[in-house]
Design an enzyme around this catalytic site. Structure first.
Site, PDB file in Angstrom:
ATOM      1  N   ASN A   9       0.856  -1.177   0.000  1.00  0.00           N
ATOM      2  CA  ASN A   9       0.000   0.000   0.000  1.00  0.00           C
ATOM      3  C   ASN A   9       0.905   1.245   0.000  1.00  0.00           C
ATOM      4  OD1 ASN A   9      -1.822   2.021   0.485  1.00  0.00           O
ATOM      5  ND2 ASN A   9      -2.765   1.071   2.285  1.00  0.00           N
ATOM      6  N   TYR A  10       0.911   1.948  -1.115  1.00  0.00           N
ATOM      7  CA  TYR A  10       1.771   3.144  -1.233  1.00  0.00           C
ATOM      8  C   TYR A  10       1.340   4.256  -0.275  1.00  0.00           C
ATOM      9  CZ  TYR A  10       4.673   2.454  -5.527  1.00  0.00           C
ATOM     10  OH  TYR A  10       5.623   2.078  -6.448  1.00  0.00           O
ATOM     11  N   LYS A  11       0.058   4.239   0.135  1.00  0.00           N
ATOM     12  CA  LYS A  11      -0.494   5.358   0.932  1.00  0.00           C
ATOM     13  C   LYS A  11      -0.141   6.681   0.266  1.00  0.00           C
ATOM     14  CE  LYS A  11      -1.054   2.573   5.020  1.00  0.00           C
ATOM     15  NZ  LYS A  11      -1.055   2.429   6.463  1.00  0.00           N
ATOM     16  N   HIS A  93     -10.343   0.575   3.989  1.00  0.00           N
ATOM     17  CA  HIS A  93      -9.109   0.627   4.781  1.00  0.00           C
ATOM     18  C   HIS A  93      -9.356   1.447   6.046  1.00  0.00           C
ATOM     19  CE1 HIS A  93      -4.990   1.518   6.002  1.00  0.00           C
ATOM     20  NE2 HIS A  93      -4.650   0.453   5.293  1.00  0.00           N
ATOM     21  N   GLU A 141      -6.283  -6.015   9.579  1.00  0.00           N
ATOM     22  CA  GLU A 141      -5.242  -5.149  10.132  1.00  0.00           C
ATOM     23  C   GLU A 141      -5.735  -4.501  11.427  1.00  0.00           C
ATOM     24  OE1 GLU A 141      -2.701  -3.447   6.526  1.00  0.00           O
ATOM     25  OE2 GLU A 141      -4.573  -2.344   6.724  1.00  0.00           O
ATOM     26  N   ILE A 146      -0.963  -0.394  12.937  1.00  0.00           N
ATOM     27  CA  ILE A 146      -0.582   0.151  11.624  1.00  0.00           C
ATOM     28  C   ILE A 146       0.468   1.242  11.788  1.00  0.00           C
ATOM     29  CG2 ILE A 146      -1.416   1.510   9.640  1.00  0.00           C
ATOM     30  CD1 ILE A 146      -4.007  -0.063   9.726  1.00  0.00           C
ATOM     31  N   GLY A 180       1.991  -3.227  10.773  1.00  0.00           N
ATOM     32  CA  GLY A 180       3.281  -3.257  11.458  1.00  0.00           C
ATOM     33  C   GLY A 180       4.289  -4.261  10.923  1.00  0.00           C
ATOM     34  N   ALA A 201       2.933  -1.339   4.286  1.00  0.00           N
ATOM     35  CA  ALA A 201       3.125   0.020   3.776  1.00  0.00           C
ATOM     36  C   ALA A 201       4.459   0.593   4.273  1.00  0.00           C
ATOM     37  CB  ALA A 201       1.962   0.927   4.180  1.00  0.00           C
ATOM     38  N   SER A 202       4.485   1.040   5.542  1.00  0.00           N
ATOM     39  CA  SER A 202       5.627   1.838   6.012  1.00  0.00           C
ATOM     40  C   SER A 202       6.978   1.140   5.891  1.00  0.00           C
ATOM     41  CB  SER A 202       5.394   2.313   7.456  1.00  0.00           C
ATOM     42  OG  SER A 202       5.007   1.252   8.277  1.00  0.00           O
TER      43      SER A 202
HETATM   44  O1  LIG Z   1      -2.180  -0.156   6.455  1.00  0.00           O
HETATM   45  C1  LIG Z   1      -1.370  -0.987   6.082  1.00  0.00           C
HETATM   46  C2  LIG Z   1      -1.468  -1.646   4.762  1.00  0.00           C
HETATM   47  O2  LIG Z   1      -2.701  -1.407   4.171  1.00  0.00           O
HETATM   48  C3  LIG Z   1      -0.228  -1.392   6.929  1.00  0.00           C
HETATM   49  O3  LIG Z   1       0.556  -0.301   7.174  1.00  0.00           O
HETATM   50  P1  LIG Z   1       1.997  -0.515   7.850  1.00  0.00           P
HETATM   51  O4  LIG Z   1       2.675  -1.602   7.074  1.00  0.00           O
HETATM   52  O5  LIG Z   1       2.655   0.822   7.722  1.00  0.00           O
HETATM   53  O6  LIG Z   1       1.721  -0.900   9.281  1.00  0.00           O
END
Ligand SMILES: O=C(CO)COP(=O)(O)O
Length: 228
Positions: A9-11, A93, A141, A146, A180, A201-202
């Protein structure tokens, strides 16, 4: 969708748009080719067209608005992301919830357009009832983890195992775990606990060398599925 499911997820980080986003997608595409693993990129709506033109990876929207075509200024309903080149979309989400009563309709619309869907939930109790709505996959999630770097696999393994029990009742819907996820070990553990893939994502977007992180995750996902 092919297993293991790796969804990035690029966010909206500073490298989630523009040329940096494309460079990253190209690096990820290379890994996808090298290991023959499908890697889904959920990118900002403004980047769907460009990224889908540049790489041969399944590109998803991060959200679609559950409004009909018509007078809805600023809305991005599913028809528009399909037109831009998306193969699917995330729905609900934790950072972009939609109302529970809108989920069934929007999933039907997504399916009728021939798009894939990954429906997000924050607790295992929702896996079966939402699974009955037949998204392609459910991504579980716990929101409190997150972006923390503390993985669901380590901190709340029971969330995964209970979700795995629930998804079996829904039949034909994949279960992905996220929140996470930071290390290859987190990925391995999530799949070992029964998830069919991971959402992240992160750990990727904020890494100095994201491609190394993605490669490590891919190797561990394949190992956990006995494919490496
Ligand atoms: O929200 C997420 C993927 O959709 C997870 O985010 P993180 O990997 O940053 O915890």
């Amino acid at each position: 969708m092919r297993l293991p499911i790796i969804l990035i997820n690029y966010k909206v980080y500073d490298n989630s748009f523009g040329n940096k986003a494309i460079e990253l997608a190209k690096k990820i595409e290379k890994i996808s080719r090298e290991y023959s693993v499908e890697i889904i990129l959920a990118v900002p709506a403004t980047m769907i067209y460009r990224i889908s033109q540049e790489v041969n990876l399944p590109i998803y929207a991060q959200h679609v608005d559950p409004v009909p075509l018509g007078a809805h200024t600023g809305a991005i309903p599913p028809e528009l992301v399909k037109d831009a080149g998306a193969k699917g979309t995330l729905i609900n989400h934790s950072e972009k919830r939609i109302r529970a009563d809108e989920i069934d309709d929007i999933l039907k619309r997504i399916r009728n357009l021939g798009l894939e869907s990954v429906l997000c939930v924050d607790r295992y109790e929702l896996v079966f009832p939402f699974g009955l709505l037949k998204p392609n996959a459910i991504l579980i999630e716990p929101p409190e983890l997150i972006g923390t770097g503390i993985s669901v696999s380590k901190a709340k393994p029971e969330v995964i195992t209970k979700a795995v029990d629930e998804i079996k009742k829904a039949k034909g819907v994949y279960l992905i775990a996220g929140a996470g996820i930071s290390t290859g070990e987190d990925v391995f553990k999530a799949i070992e606990l029964g998830a069919q893939g991971i959402g992240v994502a992160s750990a990727v977007m904020k890494a100095k060398e994201p491609e190394k992180v993605v490669e490590d995750f891919v190797i561990n996902a394949l190992k956990a599925m006995g494919k490496f």
